[in-house]
Design an enzyme around this catalytic site. Structure first.
Site, PDB file in Angstrom:
ATOM      1  N   TYR A 144      37.811  42.124  43.685  1.00  0.00           N
ATOM      2  CA  TYR A 144      38.905  42.967  43.197  1.00  0.00           C
ATOM      3  C   TYR A 144      39.060  42.731  41.705  1.00  0.00           C
ATOM      4  O   TYR A 144      39.155  41.577  41.274  1.00  0.00           O
ATOM      5  CB  TYR A 144      40.204  42.598  43.930  1.00  0.00           C
ATOM      6  CG  TYR A 144      41.422  43.402  43.511  1.00  0.00           C
ATOM      7  CD1 TYR A 144      42.437  42.811  42.771  1.00  0.00           C
ATOM      8  CD2 TYR A 144      41.556  44.742  43.865  1.00  0.00           C
ATOM      9  CE1 TYR A 144      43.559  43.541  42.395  1.00  0.00           C
ATOM     10  CE2 TYR A 144      42.682  45.476  43.493  1.00  0.00           C
ATOM     11  CZ  TYR A 144      43.682  44.871  42.756  1.00  0.00           C
ATOM     12  OH  TYR A 144      44.778  45.596  42.372  1.00  0.00           O
ATOM     13  N   ASP A 239      34.821  38.242  35.652  1.00  0.00           N
ATOM     14  CA  ASP A 239      36.249  38.519  35.809  1.00  0.00           C
ATOM     15  C   ASP A 239      36.910  37.184  36.142  1.00  0.00           C
ATOM     16  O   ASP A 239      36.904  36.742  37.295  1.00  0.00           O
ATOM     17  CB  ASP A 239      36.468  39.553  36.922  1.00  0.00           C
ATOM     18  CG  ASP A 239      37.953  39.735  37.207  1.00  0.00           C
ATOM     19  OD1 ASP A 239      38.286  40.624  38.021  1.00  0.00           O
ATOM     20  OD2 ASP A 239      38.774  38.980  36.656  1.00  0.00           O
ATOM     21  N   LYS A 267      46.884  36.297  34.678  1.00  0.00           N
ATOM     22  CA  LYS A 267      47.564  35.220  35.427  1.00  0.00           C
ATOM     23  C   LYS A 267      47.917  34.014  34.550  1.00  0.00           C
ATOM     24  O   LYS A 267      48.825  34.085  33.726  1.00  0.00           O
ATOM     25  CB  LYS A 267      46.715  34.843  36.652  1.00  0.00           C
ATOM     26  CG  LYS A 267      46.530  36.037  37.627  1.00  0.00           C
ATOM     27  CD  LYS A 267      45.687  35.680  38.820  1.00  0.00           C
ATOM     28  CE  LYS A 267      45.300  36.904  39.616  1.00  0.00           C
ATOM     29  NZ  LYS A 267      46.358  37.430  40.470  1.00  0.00           N
TER      30      LYS A 267
END
Ligand code: KE4
Length: 428
Positions: A144, A239, A267
């Protein structure tokens, strides 16, 4: 544990927010029941609207690596807010956090800040396409990279939970440029290169997958992708929205010793405020506007409050020499304890872990890709999730997520958690 107030709040939220949440994975669709409404949090603990105290193993899906309401971050945001909250003009603060990030992460010369991991990955793909003048990308089923159109093709995280591998609204025109590979399957990636010669701008990968549970790269897989990219003039994008500043100071590039061409962050880098970023060496980043032709922009990019939070978070991780070792030791302790209890209770399970990312799968075969991750007993997971919740333990409300360990956890918290796992898996 009672959740009457959360239930009331959820009913009110559903009237004015689609599904009552601002991000689908919060809706408990994969596990059933009412999402918990949080009132406050401190360190390793959540305090919900019904007055329950929960040990948190999600930590805002990764950012709270040093615990909730980390004082240096909170104080920096308070002080910064007094000076103004947004200017749409450059500030010295952005240079300070950029310099620190560049000093911590290998193989990058410049970094551009944005407002989410999605925006970071979306921008990285555009940059790779602009730099290579190619259209196609390779992503891995179950990975994702946020919700931009190019990635919602057999995405992980909530997209699996909803069984919506190809989200409506993603056009065939977009989907045709996203090639799908199986995680940990090098042959499959090589086949895609052979079938699309000189057309692939980039491979984008979670160097440790965290959106189909935690799935480590098999030995040599990442280096082999590096070599395939070099051979084909394709960029390798890591990523690191989850792994960045979590698996090591320099993230997965440092941990595995593999060089990416572009790295994306989210994050942790924002310390809990909305920050994403993407970074690369000069020859790639200089393609970005206003220097180069690849356009990318954002009103709140580099927002001073978010930069203040991110800077304190990175400073703490940069200066605390023992933090990553402590995270490794605490998560290994948790893994050992859970393994012992599940084995003693005759549960069929697999545990995957890399550093402070860990997931429990209720199937005993190895979990190495989306297909094997999908074999887990999700009905059992639901009981496991709610059983732990009743014991005051909050894990990710989906089998397709990783747990995120915070350094704020004490060994007493870990023992309490292991005991709860024992109690719950004796019941079911
Ligand atoms: P955001 O746009 O949610 O900040 O980041 C997207 C993203 C990109 N790359 C990776 C590896 C990610 O894990 C994420 C977001 N992760 C999910 C958790 N699986 C965020 C939780 C949510 O969707 O609410």
């Amino acid at each position: 544990m009672l959740y009457q107030r959360s239930s009331q709040l959820f009913a009110e939220a559903e009237k004015v927010i689609p599904g009552g949440v601002n991000s689908p994975v919060r809706a408990f669709k994969a596990v059933g029941g009412t999402p918990i409404f949080v009132k406050s949090a401190k360190g390793a603990y959540l305090f919900d609207e019904d007055g329950n105290k929960l040990i948190d193993y999600i930590n805002s899906w990764g950012p709270m690596i040093l615990g909730h309401a980390f004082d240096p971050v909170v104080n920096a945001v308070i002080e910064r807010a007094k000076l103004g909250t947004s200017f749409g003009m450059p500030t010295a603060l952005e240079t300070e956090i950029a310099e620190l990030a560049v000093s911590m992460v290998p193989n990058i010369d410049k970094i551009r800040f944005v407002n989410s991991g999605t925006e970071a990955c979306m921008s990285a793909i555009r940059l790779a396409r602009g730099y290579t003048k190619r259209d196609k990308i390779i992503k891995f089923a179950g990975c994702y990279h946020g919700h931009s159109d190019s990635f919602l093709i057999q995405a992980g995280s909530g997209a699996i939970t909803f069984g919506a591998p190809n989200s409506p609204g993603v056009t065939q025109g977009t989907a045709k440029d996203t090639l799908l590979a199986k995680y940990n399957d090098l042959e499959n990636v090589a086949e895609l290169f052979a079938a699309n010669p000189n057309e692939i701008a980039a491979i984008i990968i979670e160097p440790v997958a965290g959106n189909m549970g935690c799935i480590p790269p098999q030995k040599g897989f990442l280096q082999a992708l590096r070599e395939l990219c070099d051979k084909n003039g394709t960029l390798l994008i890591f990523d690191e929205v989850m792994t960045g500043f979590r698996l090591a100071k320099g993230g997965a590039q440092e941990l595995f010793g593999v060089k990416a061409d572009i790295v994306t962050f989210g994050k942790v880098i924002g310390g809990g405020l909305p920050v994403g970023a993407f970074a690369a060496r000069n020859e790639i980043m200089n393609y970005l506007a206003p220097l180069g032709p690849v356009y990318q922009a954002g009103t709140l990019s580099g927002n001073p409050l978010a930069m203040a939070a991110g800077l304190e978070m990175l400073k703490a991780l940069h200066t605390d020499a023992g933090v990553f070792q402590r995270l490794e030791e605490k998560t290994a302790y948790l893994e050992k304890g859970i393994r012992e209890k599940l084995t003693a209770n005759n549960i069929k399970f697999t545990i995957n872990r890399v550093g402070s990312m860990i997931s429990v799968h209720f199937d005993e075969s190895p979990v190495t890709d989306l297909q094997s991750a999908s074999k887990g007993d999700n009905e059992y997971f639901k009981k496991f999730f709610h059983g732990l919740l009743q014991e005051g333990i909050y894990i990710a409300p989906s089998a397709y997520e990783t747990w995120f360990i915070t350094d704020a956890l004490t060994y007493e918290d870990l023992d309490f958690t292991i005991k709860a796992v024992d109690k719950v898996t004796k019941q079911f």
